[in-house]
Design a protein around this motif. Structure first.
Motif, PDB file in Angstrom:
ATOM      1  N   LEU A   1      20.050  46.369 114.629  1.00  0.00           N
ATOM      2  CA  LEU A   1      19.910  46.277 113.174  1.00  0.00           C
ATOM      3  C   LEU A   1      20.106  47.639 112.519  1.00  0.00           C
ATOM      4  CD1 LEU A   1      17.005  43.756 112.527  1.00  0.00           C
ATOM      5  CD2 LEU A   1      19.369  43.584 111.736  1.00  0.00           C
ATOM      6  N   ASP A   2      20.939  47.614 111.476  1.00  0.00           N
ATOM      7  CA  ASP A   2      21.269  48.819 110.718  1.00  0.00           C
ATOM      8  C   ASP A   2      20.676  48.746 109.309  1.00  0.00           C
ATOM      9  OD1 ASP A   2      24.137  50.000 109.035  1.00  0.00           O
ATOM     10  OD2 ASP A   2      22.700  51.262 110.090  1.00  0.00           O
ATOM     11  N   VAL A   3      20.714  47.545 108.716  1.00  0.00           N
ATOM     12  CA  VAL A   3      20.219  47.317 107.359  1.00  0.00           C
ATOM     13  C   VAL A   3      19.396  46.031 107.349  1.00  0.00           C
ATOM     14  CG1 VAL A   3      20.847  46.806 104.959  1.00  0.00           C
ATOM     15  CG2 VAL A   3      22.167  48.502 106.263  1.00  0.00           C
ATOM     16  N   VAL A   4      18.157  46.113 106.833  1.00  0.00           N
ATOM     17  CA  VAL A   4      17.285  44.945 106.669  1.00  0.00           C
ATOM     18  C   VAL A   4      16.758  44.955 105.238  1.00  0.00           C
ATOM     19  CG1 VAL A   4      15.193  43.762 107.396  1.00  0.00           C
ATOM     20  CG2 VAL A   4      16.622  44.926 109.087  1.00  0.00           C
ATOM     21  N   ILE A   5      17.182  43.952 104.445  1.00  0.00           N
ATOM     22  CA  ILE A   5      16.746  43.855 103.056  1.00  0.00           C
ATOM     23  C   ILE A   5      16.198  42.442 102.816  1.00  0.00           C
ATOM     24  CG2 ILE A   5      17.410  44.095 100.629  1.00  0.00           C
ATOM     25  CD1 ILE A   5      19.769  45.789 101.528  1.00  0.00           C
ATOM     26  N   LEU A   6      14.888  42.353 102.695  1.00  0.00           N
ATOM     27  CA  LEU A   6      14.216  41.074 102.436  1.00  0.00           C
ATOM     28  C   LEU A   6      13.447  41.132 101.113  1.00  0.00           C
ATOM     29  CD1 LEU A   6      12.772  40.406 106.014  1.00  0.00           C
ATOM     30  CD2 LEU A   6      14.955  39.640 105.061  1.00  0.00           C
TER      31      LEU A   6
ATOM     32  N   TYR B   1      18.206  52.278 115.252  1.00  0.00           N
ATOM     33  CA  TYR B   1      19.427  52.618 114.517  1.00  0.00           C
ATOM     34  C   TYR B   1      19.314  52.273 113.025  1.00  0.00           C
ATOM     35  CZ  TYR B   1      21.099  52.571 119.315  1.00  0.00           C
ATOM     36  OH  TYR B   1      21.248  52.794 120.665  1.00  0.00           O
ATOM     37  N   LEU B   2      18.139  51.922 112.579  1.00  0.00           N
ATOM     38  CA  LEU B   2      17.961  51.435 111.211  1.00  0.00           C
ATOM     39  C   LEU B   2      18.193  52.540 110.187  1.00  0.00           C
ATOM     40  CD1 LEU B   2      17.092  48.688 109.948  1.00  0.00           C
ATOM     41  CD2 LEU B   2      14.822  49.697 109.675  1.00  0.00           C
ATOM     42  N   ARG B   3      18.989  52.204 109.155  1.00  0.00           N
ATOM     43  CA  ARG B   3      19.216  53.122 108.043  1.00  0.00           C
ATOM     44  C   ARG B   3      18.502  52.684 106.772  1.00  0.00           C
ATOM     45  NH1 ARG B   3      25.348  54.196 106.929  1.00  0.00           N
ATOM     46  NH2 ARG B   3      25.512  51.964 107.390  1.00  0.00           N
ATOM     47  N   VAL B   4      18.399  51.366 106.550  1.00  0.00           N
ATOM     48  CA  VAL B   4      17.804  50.838 105.323  1.00  0.00           C
ATOM     49  C   VAL B   4      16.782  49.772 105.677  1.00  0.00           C
ATOM     50  CG1 VAL B   4      18.214  49.592 103.172  1.00  0.00           C
ATOM     51  CG2 VAL B   4      19.877  51.294 103.958  1.00  0.00           C
TER      52      VAL B   4
END
Length: 493
Positions: free
Chosen positions: A81-86, A105-108
């Motif tokens: 996962l690089d971007v998680v937006i909930l 590796y998460l950026r957002v």
């Protein structure tokens, strides 16, 4: 949403947003083996988020829907996962699992504007050096702010506002050398002003409003150009005291020059995410889904600041909103505030300001919101074009102001206009009516004595039924008047 989407086994990217899809998300969608990007934001999706059954997903955006329930545990097993937006589902509940630390590796990470509870995982400050956005604002999180931020991290946006966080602000936050936005507002933080934030040279937005912060805000303490890039500085609704922070005001270089290249503020190394925040704008709490780079706000209201408004504020020519209300400020309103030609909102209400409203404020062409109420201002309200649009609420609580806005006529006295005519008596100012030699008590005694004597003489006259001395006096006056009339008639003949 059509369930047939789940049959596209080779699908890698799925973007369906702003399509007003209704209903639940098909569980088969979370089982596509090659799916890497799933973007379903801004629809009308309802129901729970299903468990994920594959491990290649790197981009997940389910924001601005009506999803509810807890975040599925399987999502924390997705190691790519690089971007998680909930964000903005409102009904997402439960705690943020400490398994979040597995995302290397998460950026957002944006879980804002939900109903998440519990404490913030201890690893949030250092679990990923690649993390650029951490937005957990507007939830029901408790506990303390992460106390350990690792060195060489990439954090640019940190928003923990709108929770119930307590404790102090950790000095380790200065390790976030790339930080542009820090929002810790609307919590229960008990601390003094965090001077160590001066070290964050890239900081553009600082919001510490509505906490339990106290003490002086003197600064700068170590850096001559502290907060030079700040566009929004909001420390309102705390218990700061002393004079206004002239040192910091003198170094707010970004508020001294307008930004004519309007863009939406976002990550410098990733164009797909723009900053959002909750902010008081012209007296109203507003959720800004996008923040323009041109915005300039200084809000020091609802504290215990004392003294006069410093002259240095005239340098902040790019300011759009200035709020110094609900303090204990004294002295006059600086006429130099008329130099803030970009000002759209000015609130100086509920202080102890005296004197007249500067006529220079009447030339502020963009001024749409003005509040000068509940001070000790006097004289005429300026007649500028903008001032004619403000009603009585902008000036109420200033008993000596005059003008059509407050339905009180101004009177010309010498070269100046004032709210009362020269002959008017002001309570508590005896010399206005009687001069310096007599007070109201002396005059009242004279009137009282004369009244008693007159009543007594009248009583004697009418009780004695026309006494001789009184009768002779009246006859002599009558004869004298007749002689004068005869002489005048003789001269005319």
């Amino acid at each position: 949403m059509p369930s047939s989407l789940g049959n596209l086994l080779q699908l890698q990217h799925l973007q369906l947003h702003f399509n007003n899809f209704n209903g639940t998300i098909p569980s088969s969608l979370f089982a596509l083996p090659y799916l890497t990007d799933l973007d379903l934001h801004s629809n009308n999706l309802i129901g729970n988020i299903s468990e994920f059954q594959h491990g290649l997903l790197s981009y997940l955006d389910l924001s601005n829907n009506n999803l509810h329930g807890s975040i599925p545990s399987s999502i924390f097993e997705l190691q790519y996962l690089d971007v998680v937006i909930l964000a903005s589902n409102s009904k997402l509940t439960g705690e943020i699992s400490s398994s979040i630390c597995k995302w290397k590796y998460l950026r957002v990470l944006d879980l804002s504007n939900n109903s998440l509870s519990g404490s913030t995982p201890l690893c949030l400050g250092n679990f990923s050096n690649s993390l650029s956005v951490l937005h957990l604002g507007m939830n029901n999180l408790q506990g303390t702010i992460p106390s350990t931020f690792s060195k060489d991290n990439s954090l640019q946006y940190l928003n923990l506002g709108g929770n119930q966080l307590e404790g102090k602000i950790s000095p380790s936050i200065i390790n976030c050398t790339m930080l542009q936005v820090l929002d810790l507002g609307n919590n229960k933080i008990e601390d003094t002003f965090p001077y160590f934030l001066e070290a964050l040279s890239e900081l553009q937005i600082l919001i510490l409003k509505s906490n339990k912060l106290q003490g002086f805000v003197n600064g700068p303490t170590a850096y001559d150009y502290a907060f030079s890039k700040l566009r929004i500085f909001d420390i309102s609704r705390n218990n700061f005291s002393g004079s206004l922070p002239t040192g910091y005001l003198n170094s707010l270089e970004a508020m001294m020059a307008s930004d004519h290249n309007m863009i939406y503020m976002g990550l410098t190394n990733y164009t797909g995410y723009v900053y959002s925040m909750q902010m008081t704008w012209k007296g109203v709490e507003i959720d800004f889904e996008k923040i323009r780079s041109t915005i300039r706000v200084l809000d020091l209201s609802d504290n215990s600041f004392t003294g006069e408004i410093p002259q240095v504020i005239e340098k902040l020519k790019a300011l759009q909103q200035l709020n110094l209300s609900h303090n204990s400020l004294t002295g006059h309103i600086q006429s130099s505030l008329g130099n803030l030609t970009n000002l759209e909102s000015l609130d100086l209400s509920s202080n102890s300001l005296t004197g007249r409203i500067p006529t220079q404020l009447g030339g502020l062409k963009f001024l749409g919101t003005l509040n000068l109420s509940h001070n000790q201002l006097e004289g005429p309200i300026p007649s500028g074009v903008q001032f004619s649009t403000f009603n009585a609420t902008s000036f109420e609580g200033n008993l000596r102001l005059c003008g059509f806005q407050v339905l009180k006529e101004c009177y010309l006295y010498g070269d100046h206009e004032q709210s009362l005519p020269p002959s008017s008596y002001n309570e508590g100012d005896e010399s206005t009516l009687f001069g310096d030699g007599f007070g109201w008590k002396v005059v009242a005694m004279g009137y009282g004595c004369g009244f008693v004597l007159g009543v007594a003489m009248g009583y004697i006259v009418f009780r004695t039924k026309k006494p001789a001395w009184f009768h002779r006096m009246i006859e002599d006056i009558w004869k004298l008047n007749r002689r004068k009339i005869r002489k005048k008639v003789g001269r005319s003949n």
